[in-house]
Write a protein that holds these residues in place. Structure first.
Motif, PDB file in Angstrom:
ATOM      1  N   ILE A 185     -13.529 -11.078  -2.646  1.00 42.54           N
ATOM      2  CA  ILE A 185     -12.419 -11.652  -3.412  1.00 42.54           C
ATOM      3  C   ILE A 185     -11.772 -12.781  -2.623  1.00 42.54           C
ATOM      4  CG2 ILE A 185     -10.120 -11.173  -4.334  1.00 42.54           C
ATOM      5  CD1 ILE A 185     -11.159  -8.352  -4.969  1.00 42.54           C
ATOM      6  N   ARG A 186     -11.606 -12.570  -1.290  1.00 40.69           N
ATOM      7  CA  ARG A 186     -10.988 -13.625  -0.468  1.00 40.69           C
ATOM      8  C   ARG A 186     -11.850 -14.879  -0.495  1.00 40.69           C
ATOM      9  NH1 ARG A 186      -9.185  -9.355   3.184  1.00 40.69           N
ATOM     10  NH2 ARG A 186      -6.932  -9.174   2.835  1.00 40.69           N
ATOM     11  N   LEU A 205     -12.947  -6.733  -0.911  1.00 39.38           N
ATOM     12  CA  LEU A 205     -11.807  -7.586  -0.576  1.00 39.38           C
ATOM     13  C   LEU A 205     -12.291  -8.882   0.079  1.00 39.38           C
ATOM     14  CD1 LEU A 205      -9.152  -4.982   0.617  1.00 39.38           C
ATOM     15  CD2 LEU A 205      -9.073  -6.421  -1.428  1.00 39.38           C
ATOM     16  N   ILE A 254       1.921  -4.654  -9.172  1.00 40.26           N
ATOM     17  CA  ILE A 254       1.965  -5.204  -7.821  1.00 40.26           C
ATOM     18  C   ILE A 254       1.426  -6.631  -7.852  1.00 40.26           C
ATOM     19  CG2 ILE A 254       1.630  -2.935  -6.745  1.00 40.26           C
ATOM     20  CD1 ILE A 254      -1.253  -4.016  -6.070  1.00 40.26           C
ATOM     21  N   ASN A 255       1.127  -7.132  -9.061  1.00 38.75           N
ATOM     22  CA  ASN A 255       0.506  -8.452  -9.152  1.00 38.75           C
ATOM     23  C   ASN A 255       1.439  -9.568  -8.714  1.00 38.75           C
ATOM     24  OD1 ASN A 255      -1.853  -7.303 -10.086  1.00 38.75           O
ATOM     25  ND2 ASN A 255      -1.144  -7.363 -12.200  1.00 38.75           N
ATOM     26  N   ILE A 264      -7.696 -12.501 -10.370  1.00 36.99           N
ATOM     27  CA  ILE A 264      -8.352 -11.538  -9.491  1.00 36.99           C
ATOM     28  C   ILE A 264      -7.752 -10.155  -9.731  1.00 36.99           C
ATOM     29  CG2 ILE A 264      -8.795 -13.262  -7.710  1.00 36.99           C
ATOM     30  CD1 ILE A 264      -6.561 -11.795  -6.075  1.00 36.99           C
ATOM     31  N   LEU A 278      -3.526 -12.110  -0.748  1.00 36.69           N
ATOM     32  CA  LEU A 278      -4.891 -11.790  -0.343  1.00 36.69           C
ATOM     33  C   LEU A 278      -5.623 -13.002   0.208  1.00 36.69           C
ATOM     34  CD1 LEU A 278      -6.255  -9.309  -3.009  1.00 36.69           C
ATOM     35  CD2 LEU A 278      -5.870  -8.909  -0.583  1.00 36.69           C
ATOM     36  N   LEU A 279      -5.291 -14.176  -0.330  1.00 40.45           N
ATOM     37  CA  LEU A 279      -6.016 -15.376   0.090  1.00 40.45           C
ATOM     38  C   LEU A 279      -5.379 -16.036   1.316  1.00 40.45           C
ATOM     39  CD1 LEU A 279      -6.915 -16.901  -3.396  1.00 40.45           C
ATOM     40  CD2 LEU A 279      -8.214 -15.290  -2.010  1.00 40.45           C
ATOM     41  N   ARG A 322      -2.516 -12.424  -5.339  1.00 43.26           N
ATOM     42  CA  ARG A 322      -3.619 -13.336  -5.059  1.00 43.26           C
ATOM     43  C   ARG A 322      -3.313 -14.218  -3.855  1.00 43.26           C
ATOM     44  NH1 ARG A 322      -6.184 -16.374  -9.679  1.00 43.26           N
ATOM     45  NH2 ARG A 322      -7.483 -17.947  -8.743  1.00 43.26           N
ATOM     46  N   LEU A 378      -6.465  -2.203  -3.392  1.00 42.21           N
ATOM     47  CA  LEU A 378      -5.520  -2.252  -2.282  1.00 42.21           C
ATOM     48  C   LEU A 378      -5.052  -0.862  -1.883  1.00 42.21           C
ATOM     49  CD1 LEU A 378      -3.261  -5.343  -2.916  1.00 42.21           C
ATOM     50  CD2 LEU A 378      -4.817  -4.928  -1.021  1.00 42.21           C
ATOM     51  N   ARG A 409       0.836  -1.202   0.000  1.00 39.81           N
ATOM     52  CA  ARG A 409       0.000   0.000   0.000  1.00 39.81           C
ATOM     53  C   ARG A 409       0.866   1.247   0.000  1.00 39.81           C
ATOM     54  NH1 ARG A 409      -3.823  -2.943   3.503  1.00 39.81           N
ATOM     55  NH2 ARG A 409      -5.580  -3.451   2.146  1.00 39.81           N
ATOM     56  N   GLY A 418     -12.197 -15.849  -4.668  1.00 38.78           N
ATOM     57  CA  GLY A 418     -10.966 -15.775  -5.466  1.00 38.78           C
ATOM     58  C   GLY A 418     -10.356 -17.098  -5.884  1.00 38.78           C
ATOM     59  N   ILE A 444      -7.049  -4.835  -8.847  1.00 36.12           N
ATOM     60  CA  ILE A 444      -6.791  -5.195  -7.463  1.00 36.12           C
ATOM     61  C   ILE A 444      -5.885  -4.136  -6.834  1.00 36.12           C
ATOM     62  CG2 ILE A 444      -4.783  -6.644  -7.986  1.00 36.12           C
ATOM     63  CD1 ILE A 444      -7.444  -7.618  -5.498  1.00 36.12           C
ATOM     64  N   ARG A 445      -5.050  -3.524  -7.683  1.00 38.57           N
ATOM     65  CA  ARG A 445      -4.152  -2.478  -7.214  1.00 38.57           C
ATOM     66  C   ARG A 445      -4.936  -1.273  -6.695  1.00 38.57           C
ATOM     67  NH1 ARG A 445       0.625  -0.951 -10.658  1.00 38.57           N
ATOM     68  NH2 ARG A 445       1.434   0.973  -9.795  1.00 38.57           N
TER      69      ARG A 445
END
Lengths: 460, 460
Positions: B160-161, B157, A170-171, B170, A192-193, A189, B192, A161, B164, B188-189
């Motif tokens: 997505i979690r 978010l 940022i992927n 994602i 986030l997961l 991903r 975030l 961030r 995803g 997603i950027r």
């Protein structure tokens, strides 16, 4: 998108209208909903109005449009910028785009760009400029997200961030140690997961495919495409992470390299400008070397005809079938060579497959040769002899032509499939072994075969 | 990566060793660090051992490898699977990959796949299968992240979690209303880097570039590449979001389409299998139609020679220069046509540029023609006449050859640059207007010019 030709023309007219009537607010509203690439395409038709249009755009969009412009227009714009404007645009650019621009500009513009970049950027630009053309280093960006393996997912997301806005992507995030050695990577991903208190070390992927700064850009782009990645890390010889190559740059590289291959296959030196943007003299210079070389080589074919002048004088009918035999040979040869050249560039065919390739082409050549001969025989007898009453087309003459056809097709396919692989083996570019080159060789071969059969069967 | 040939051979040997000595644990450790695409390439050399190797892999990797295999091997594997195994693999696959596989399999295998997919997947597969080949709908996936515009970033978010893990990507999320109409998108950027309580409606991007289900897959892939996107949304005619196309699939499409173009340029019907995997008869069928057609057309050239038989008999020296003139004409024509064909497929050249293209080619042709003529004149006089004492090479003969050269180059370049654009205009594929086709036309033209000059200058 997929603007129809007339939609585009209409838009251009509206823009010119607005410019003329100084309706800048209206013009700005017209441009804002468009994609940067589309605005850039419109700019290319506006000539000296580009700086004016450019100043109407918000900073971020302006920078995106700038990247998409041709280097000629970029130079005009930079020259029209005040120092503050230049600095504003440069601040918005990603590093790899700045490097691309610097590479195309004359020295005086480069100096001005470097003067107005901040010291960190200047250092990075100079470093990337050191890598040779077409190397992975020359197309990478140094703006990636790096993480430490001791961080938790929460720490990592915080870091992303904080530093994310300046990064190209940022992927995919890269995990490095204190010596900047690449330890692992993980996708946004995965981050986030995962649970917030998971440690990066435990969730990162450690089977990393990376490339070296000096690797060839085409090979890098091909492997990015092969594995379906969004980015590839670039490391130096000590496995220290120095940059990343993103999928959009890889797509551009693949497109350029394909264009180069196609140009070489048509006996041209590759050029990196679009067709309509290339000057007459530049196009001439790209085309004349191969034309000259192939013209000189074609005189050998003439020599062969001269040698058999007497045979031709004795059976003038033979001359009429020379173009057909030479063209068919050339076509067969280029089919084989182009198949093999494309196979090589897609990594489907290696030099070690040579025998397999030859065996395949022999069988295809025999079937093709027989089919073409049969069609030809029918045509000779029915059309040339019966329909056009050409009494010179006798069975022996047809036999000469048809036997030559089978042998020419066989030789053409063999030459066509072998030369690109041999070229590759000795370090030449296989793409130059395409139609024009093969045609010249096959022409000579087909004539030699023709006259052999003629003297054997017709006793000339 | 970039495995050297011998690294690969060594690995293959180790695998065979392990298989033979039933060292499955060791073999598994050997395979685990490899990328799916690499394991698939190794599998293709293992023949009947593939099912065995495949069962050693962890579920997720196994599914990835499965996707990378050729359809022949996929079929063998599916046939060897128990129903439970098949279901396990299918559960791991992304929907677009499953569709690709279903498209290649014989009916009986398809039936088994559909039986063992869950009902939702089955429904989606059947829907995608309805779209025509080469359409955007046929390559899209329906597994994307969809959000509502009233959600906060935190809600998004969370969603997505939760969803995803089953989505193809994602990285880009799509905002839809209750009627599934596409309202906006955001990366997603952006998510975030926004505050947790920001509302999606306020941060989403609403200038969306989308494609329709029936758009051509090549055009879609090109625009994805042009705008540098990671995915493009696919909508139906009512602007309802039905799927997305991701950058990795777009890269594959571009690669296939380039191969097709190259094959057409070398007078072959396009095939979608790698060179070494194509059967002899298939290759023959792809090559013979154009060969036959071009052979028949080449007989017109022969007809021209027959017509001027008497002229040739009177000045036999002229025959020796026919191949050189024809080849040079063919090469000039294919340079122009291939430049234009590539320009068309990169969207750099439109039919409306026709006059600009012609004007450019005329100027290039004049310079090329004069340069080639000059070189040719020097060669005729110094080499053929002085060195080889060929007294038939007189100044008038040289004049005939050199004048023909200039005119042939001009005609060849004009034909070469015009035909692809005309083909495009009337809805034909410009790529077939490449070397072989152009060569055949230019051959006839160059001979006509040759005999015109010969009768004018030499009075034959």
């Amino acid at each position: 998108m997929f603007e129809l030709e007339n939609e585009r023309t209409e838009l251009l007219k509206k823009i010119e209208d607005d410019l003329e009537r100084k309706q800048y607010a209206h013009l700005r509203d017209l441009l804002l909903p468009l994609e940067a690439a589309d605005i850039a395409a419109l700019c290319e038709e506006m000539d000296d109005k580009v700086p004016l249009m450019f100043r109407l755009l918000p900073k971020e969009l302006a920078a995106e449009v700038f990247v998409e412009l041709d280097s000629d227009e970029q130079e005009i714009l930079i020259r029209s910028f005040s120092n503050t404007e230049l600095k504003e645009v440069l601040d918005e650019l990603y590093l790899d785009d700045t490097v691309d621009i610097v590479e195309e500009m004359p020295a005086i513009v480069v100096k001005r760009i470097l003067q107005h970049s901040d010291p960190d950027t200047r250092k990075s630009i100079n470093e990337i400029l050191k890598y040779p053309d077409d190397s992975a280093g020359s197309i990478m960006t140094t703006e990636f997200v790096d993480l430490k393996e001791t961080m938790t997912v929460e720490d990592a997301l915080k870091r992303i961030r904080r530093t994310g806005p300046d990064k190209e992507t940022i992927n995919i995030c890269y995990v490095i140690d204190d010596g900047r050695h690449l330890l692992g990577l993980l996708s946004i991903r995965t981050l986030l997961l995962s649970e917030e208190d998971d440690v990066i070390h435990d969730i990162m992927q450690t089977n990393i495919i990376s490339v070296q700064t000096l690797d060839d850009q085409e090979a890098v782009a091909r492997s990015l495409s092969k594995y379906g990645f969004l980015a590839l890390p670039v490391v130096d010889q000590e496995n220290r992470l120095v940059g990343i190559i993103t999928v959009d740059d890889a797509m551009d590289v693949l497109q350029e390299e394909v264009t180069e291959d196609i140009e070489k296959m048509a006996a041209m030196l590759p050029s990196d400008k679009p067709y309509l943007k290339t000057g007459i003299f530049e196009t001439f210079k790209a085309r004349i070397p191969w034309l000259l070389l192939l013209m000189i080589s074609a005189t050998f074919t003439g020599q062969i005809i001269s040698t058999f002048e007497n045979a031709l004088a004795a059976a003038t009918i033979l001359t009429a079938y020379i173009p057909m035999l030479m063209d068919t040979g050339g076509n067969c040869g280029s089919q084989a060579s182009v198949s093999v050249i494309r196979g090589i560039s897609l990594n489907e065919i290696e030099f070690s497959d040579l025998l397999q390739v030859i065996w395949k082409e022999i069988r295809v050549a025999v079937i093709c040769g027989v089919a073409l001969s049969a069609a030809n025989f029918v045509k000779l007898m029915l059309v040339d002899r019966l329909l056009f009453h050409n009494q010179l087309v006798t069975i022996p003459v047809a036999a000469v032509i048809c036997s030559t056809m089978v042998c020419t097709v066989l030789c053409a396919k063999l030459v066509g499939c072998t030369l690109p692989l041999l070229a590759k083996k000795i370090g030449f570019d296989p793409a130059v072994m395409a139609s024009p080159f093969i045609t010249t060789i096959v022409d000579a071969i087909s004539l030699l075969i023709y006259f052999q059969f003629a003297s054997a069967i017709l006793g000339l």
